[in-house]
Every structure is written in C-alpha cells, then in structure tokens.
Enzyme design. Structure first.
Site, PDB file in Angstrom:
ATOM      1  N   ASP A  13       0.622  -0.973  -0.030  1.00 26.83           N
ATOM      2  CA  ASP A  13       0.137  -0.223   0.024  1.00 26.83           C
ATOM      3  C   ASP A  13       0.861   1.135  -0.020  1.00 26.83           C
ATOM      4  O   ASP A  13       0.376   2.401   0.402  1.00 26.83           O
ATOM      5  CB  ASP A  13      -0.888   0.038   1.539  1.00 26.83           C
ATOM      6  N   HIS A  41      -4.513  -1.745  -6.441  1.00 28.39           N
ATOM      7  CA  HIS A  41      -3.926  -1.184  -6.609  1.00 28.39           C
ATOM      8  C   HIS A  41      -4.688   0.191  -7.707  1.00 28.39           C
ATOM      9  O   HIS A  41      -5.570   0.087  -8.707  1.00 28.39           O
ATOM     10  CB  HIS A  41      -2.440  -1.102  -8.137  1.00 28.39           C
ATOM     11  N   GLN A 222       2.337  -6.019  -2.958  1.00 33.53           N
ATOM     12  CA  GLN A 222       2.718  -6.341  -2.017  1.00 33.53           C
ATOM     13  C   GLN A 222       4.016  -5.310  -1.596  1.00 33.53           C
ATOM     14  O   GLN A 222       4.358  -4.476  -2.059  1.00 33.53           O
ATOM     15  CB  GLN A 222       2.588  -7.781  -1.697  1.00 33.53           C
TER      16      GLN A 222
HETATM   17  P1  IMP Z   1      -2.969 -13.169   1.344  1.00 33.91           P
HETATM   18  O1  IMP Z   1      -1.931 -12.590   0.906  1.00 33.91           O
HETATM   19  O2  IMP Z   1      -4.517 -12.314   1.579  1.00 33.91           O
HETATM   20  O3  IMP Z   1      -2.304 -13.595   1.777  1.00 33.91           O
HETATM   21  O4  IMP Z   1      -2.566 -11.842   3.325  1.00 33.91           O
HETATM   22  C1  IMP Z   1      -1.491 -12.196   3.390  1.00 33.91           C
HETATM   23  C2  IMP Z   1      -1.548 -10.728   4.619  1.00 33.91           C
HETATM   24  O5  IMP Z   1      -0.433  -9.713   3.558  1.00 33.91           O
HETATM   25  C3  IMP Z   1      -2.586  -9.870   5.732  1.00 33.91           C
HETATM   26  O6  IMP Z   1      -2.322  -9.665   6.098  1.00 33.91           O
HETATM   27  C4  IMP Z   1      -2.939  -8.817   4.232  1.00 33.91           C
HETATM   28  O7  IMP Z   1      -3.289  -7.485   4.593  1.00 33.91           O
HETATM   29  C5  IMP Z   1      -1.204  -8.589   3.548  1.00 33.91           C
HETATM   30  N1  IMP Z   1      -1.476  -8.105   1.922  1.00 33.91           N
HETATM   31  C6  IMP Z   1      -1.992  -9.110   0.871  1.00 33.91           C
HETATM   32  N2  IMP Z   1      -2.040  -8.232   0.139  1.00 33.91           N
HETATM   33  C7  IMP Z   1      -2.250  -7.058   0.752  1.00 33.91           C
HETATM   34  C8  IMP Z   1      -1.371  -5.637  -0.818  1.00 33.91           C
HETATM   35  O8  IMP Z   1      -1.837  -5.133  -1.557  1.00 33.91           O
HETATM   36  N3  IMP Z   1      -1.322  -4.590   0.575  1.00 33.91           N
HETATM   37  C9  IMP Z   1      -0.920  -4.916   1.792  1.00 33.91           C
HETATM   38  N4  IMP Z   1      -1.632  -5.527   2.365  1.00 33.91           N
HETATM   39  C10 IMP Z   1      -1.906  -7.180   1.889  1.00 33.91           C
END
Ligand code: IMP
Length: 428
Positions: A13, A41, A222
């Site tokens: 983010d 995004h 991420q």
């Molecule tokens: P997952 O990717 O859905 O398995 O989530 C795992 C961790 O990554 C969690 O803490 C989510 O909040 C974080 N996360 C996944 N995608 C994003 C993103 O695009 N921005 C910020 N955090 C993310």
C-alpha cells in the site's frame, strides 16, 4: 538501464499503482510477477479512478501487459476485472493482455479454505480472504491446475480429482461441504475459452521483446516485509515479493529486473496481523489514517499507521537491491508540528539496527526515534522540488541518509501528474 522493477519497500500500500501507471509511459511492456488479486492498485487519472487487483497497471495506458507465471490467477476475477475496465472505456484485448500459460489458478476451493481458516482463527493472519495462500500451497505441492490445463479436458479431469482428494479432508475438518468434481469441471470449461484467448508462453514473448530492445516495467504487489522468506513470517503473504522474484516470476532471468525502484510511504502502514514496531495508537496515528485515507482497496479494512521506520526500509533496500526510491504521501504529514523517524530498535538492553527473524524478538522491539521539525506549508500537488517547504526537504534528505538510497521520484498526490522526477529510473 533498459528495465525497471517497482516493488513495495514496506508492508504494501505504498502507492505502487500510481507510480507504475506513471512509469508505464516510458516502458513498452508491464509485467506482474507474483501475488494475485490480493493486491489493490488505485490509479487516478483526471476524474477517473481505476481500481486494479490482478491486471498490470500498464493496461490503463494501453501498454502491453503480462501476467507472469509467478502470479496466481483467479480466472473468474480476471474476467470480472476485464469487464469492469471495459465499462470504464479501457478495452482489454489479447493484443494488450497476455497471461502466462504456466501460471497456476486460484479456484473457489482456495478461497473457501482461506476464509474458513481465518474464521476458525487457526493462526489468524488477517489475509485478504482471496485464496492466495492455499493456491500457492497447491502450486508447491505440485497439484495445481495451470492456465494451459484449461485447454485439455483430460488433464483437467485428472487434476481436479487429485486436487479434491487433497482438499476433501481439509474441508471436512473445517466443516465445509464436499465439492462435486463434475460441477467444478463444468465451471472451468464454461470460462476456459474466454481465458485461453490471453494465454501464451509469456517467457518466450518477453525474451523476444527484450531481444528487440523493448523496455520492461515489472510491477510488484504487496511489499518486501510481506515476503514469504524475508517478511514478518508467518504474518506475510504467500509469495516472494522482493525484486529478485521478477526474474523467476516472469521467466526473463536474473538480468531482467534492471533498476529496482522501491516505493516508500513517508510513514508506515500495514493491514492484517503481525508485528509493527512504530505503530501509533494516538491522535497522530488517527491523523495518518484519516488524512492518508488508509483503508484497504481490496478488503475495506482500516490500515494500522505509524511513524516512518528507517530501519525497516534500510533492510528492504538491501533485500531488494533498491537503486532509488519513490517517496509517496509526504503531504499526509503536512501540518504535524513534530515528526519522528525510527532509526533502529532496543531489544532488552541491546541496540539492534534491523528486524530480527524471531517473532518474539520482533514483538519486543522498542523503536529508537529521532525527532524532526514538521512544516506548516503544504506539499500537496507540488510539481517541483523548490515548491517544498524547507523542513519537508530536510525530512526527505534525512530519510535518504538513513536508508542508504536516493529519492528518484516524489509523489505529491494521487493524481498521475503530481510527481516530481529527480532521476529517471529508465536512464539511470
Ligand atoms: P494474503 O496475501 O491474502 O494471503 O494475506 C496475507 C497478508 O498480506 C495479510 O496481512 C494481508 O493484509 C497482506 N496483504 C496482501 N495483499 C496486500 C496488499 O496488496 N497490500 C497490503 N497488504 C496486503
């Protein structure tokens, strides 16, 4: 340098979408290389806002966009995002979008598992609930369905059987109903032709493009602290988010990533669970959340907010081979009388300059802060370095010193053109 790789240097983010959109003007092709539709995004162009989760941000500028093999693809979501963009006037055709035929699919069973585990609070991670983790588990477990399998009914049938044999006991354990293999096959066959029009060996196309001098922009999703190896494990996503993954997740090889541009927010945020040494629970934290509109694009969750952590970003610079950073959201700090930057940590009676790997140690870190004067003027929408208040320039310069990387770009609002270019990553 011919290629540029954009990665988040914190917990995601950081504003990668805007920067990728801006940089894609200078590139010939934009490539996603990890993650899936867990990314969020947001691109603001004039009075239009585009929200992308899976498609590379380059599509909005009409650039050839590739979803690489390192991405896990929810085919239903892919088609939905293509349709939404079409409604906004961005027509996605197979000339514009390529999906690697060896990328693995996210299926409804992955989403079920992700959400059921989170609901049962078995090691609650605070995931986006989109099935990312379980899809990567099946990938490394060598039982995933890949894009190319959609063209082969026999392979698809055999893979569904294999996959469901693995998932059935997991589902029963979590109180989920059994899945009918014939129904899953029918669902996949129904969408297969609409997905397969985009499917190609992406590595081959990239190899050809690079050989003819085309410039590639890799778009990370991420952030480095969510990397499955280098992040705050287990509170991470399930892919390698660091810049090195651009090579493996696209098939272009180790020379591919080129100049690594780390996107860095002028403060720190994270969503989901896990350690966050500089997290604030006071009025300043509230200011950052409100003024910075820190709400997740994908999940709508409020992001946790805190002071800039230079130790974390310094670590990120090393892990990613960052050559320069793009600093975003400096304007969110406008009006705060005093700013703090974390320069390292105290762990018991020890001083420590990096984030240790152990979860217990991570949770016990006490940040060491350096205080700086804030500024009363505004930095919002500034289009030149000399438009910035002197204290804002000092803040940026101190960040550069502490993290050991220069600022290449400064983003001063969500608008595409509110960007100050200090050095061009494509020519550095
Ligand atoms: P997952 O990717 O859905 O398995 O989530 C795992 C961790 O990554 C969690 O803490 C989510 O909040 C974080 N996360 C996944 N995608 C994003 C993103 O695009 N921005 C910020 N955090 C993310």
């Amino acid at each position: 340098m011919a290629n540029v790789t954009v990665i988040g240097a914190q917990w995601g983010d950081e504003g990668k979408g805007k920067l990728v959109d801006w940089l894609s003007n200078r590139a010939d092709v934009v490539v996603r290389f990890q993650g899936g539709h867990n990314a969020g995004h947001t691109l603001v162009v004039g009075n239009q806002t585009y929200k992308l989760s899976l498609l590379p941000s380059g599509v909005v500028q009409g650039k050839l966009s590739i979803i690489g093999n390192g991405v896990v693809v929810d085919p239903w979501h892919l088609l939905k995002e293509i349709a939404t963009l079409g409604d906004q006037g961005v027509m996605i055709t197979p000339d514009l979008l390529v999906v690697a035929d060896n990328a693995c699919l996210i299926l409804p069973i992955h989403r079920d598992l992700d959400q059921a585990r989170e609901a049962a609070a078995l090691n609650k991670i605070g995931t986006t609930g989109r099935g990312i983790g379980p899809a990567y588990e099946d990938k490394v477990g060598r039982r995933a369905i890949r894009v190319a399998d959609l063209a082969d009914r026999e392979a698809l049938e055999a893979k569904i059987d294999r996959l469901l044999a693995h998932h059935a006991p997991l589902r029963r354990g979590l109180g989920l109903p059994d899945v009918d293999p014939a129904a899953l096959l029918a669902e996949l066959e129904a969408i297969a032709p609409r997905v397969l029009v985009y499917a190609r060996p992406a590595w081959l196309l990239l190899d050809e493009l690079v050989k003819t001098g085309k410039r590639v922009l890799f778009e990370g999703a991420q952030g480095a602290l969510l990397d499955v190896d280098h992040g705050t494990y287990p509170y991470v996503t399930s892919s390698n988010t660091v810049a090195g993954q651009a090579a493996a997740g696209s098939g272009l090889g180790p020379k591919g990533p080129g100049y690594v541009l780390g996107i860095v927010k002028a403060y720190t945020t994270r969503v989901g669970e896990g350690p966050f040494p500089t997290e604030l629970f006071d009025a300043v934290g509230e200011h950052l959340g409100t003024v910075g509109r820190e709400v997740g694009t994908v999940t709508g969750r409020s992001r946790r907010c805190g002071w800039f952590d230079a130790a974390l970003v310094r670590q990120s610079v090393a892990l990613n081979g960052i050559a320069g950073i793009a600093l975003t959201k400096l304007d969110v700090l406008d009006g705060l009388p005093t700013l703090k930057i974390c320069t390292g940590y105290r762990l018991g009676d020890q001083e420590i300059s990096y984030l240790p790997s152990g979860l217990k140690a991570q949770s016990q870190l006490v940040p060491v802060y350096e205080e700086m004067e804030g500024w009363s003027g505004t930095t919002q929408g500034a289009r030149s370095w000399k438009d910035l208040p002197a204290s804002a320039v000092k803040y940026v310069r101190r960040i550069e010193e502490l993290i050991g990387a220069p600022v290449a770009l400064l983003s001063t609002s969500p608008q595409r053109d509110d960007t100050i270019l200090m050095r061009d990553p494509f020519h550095d």
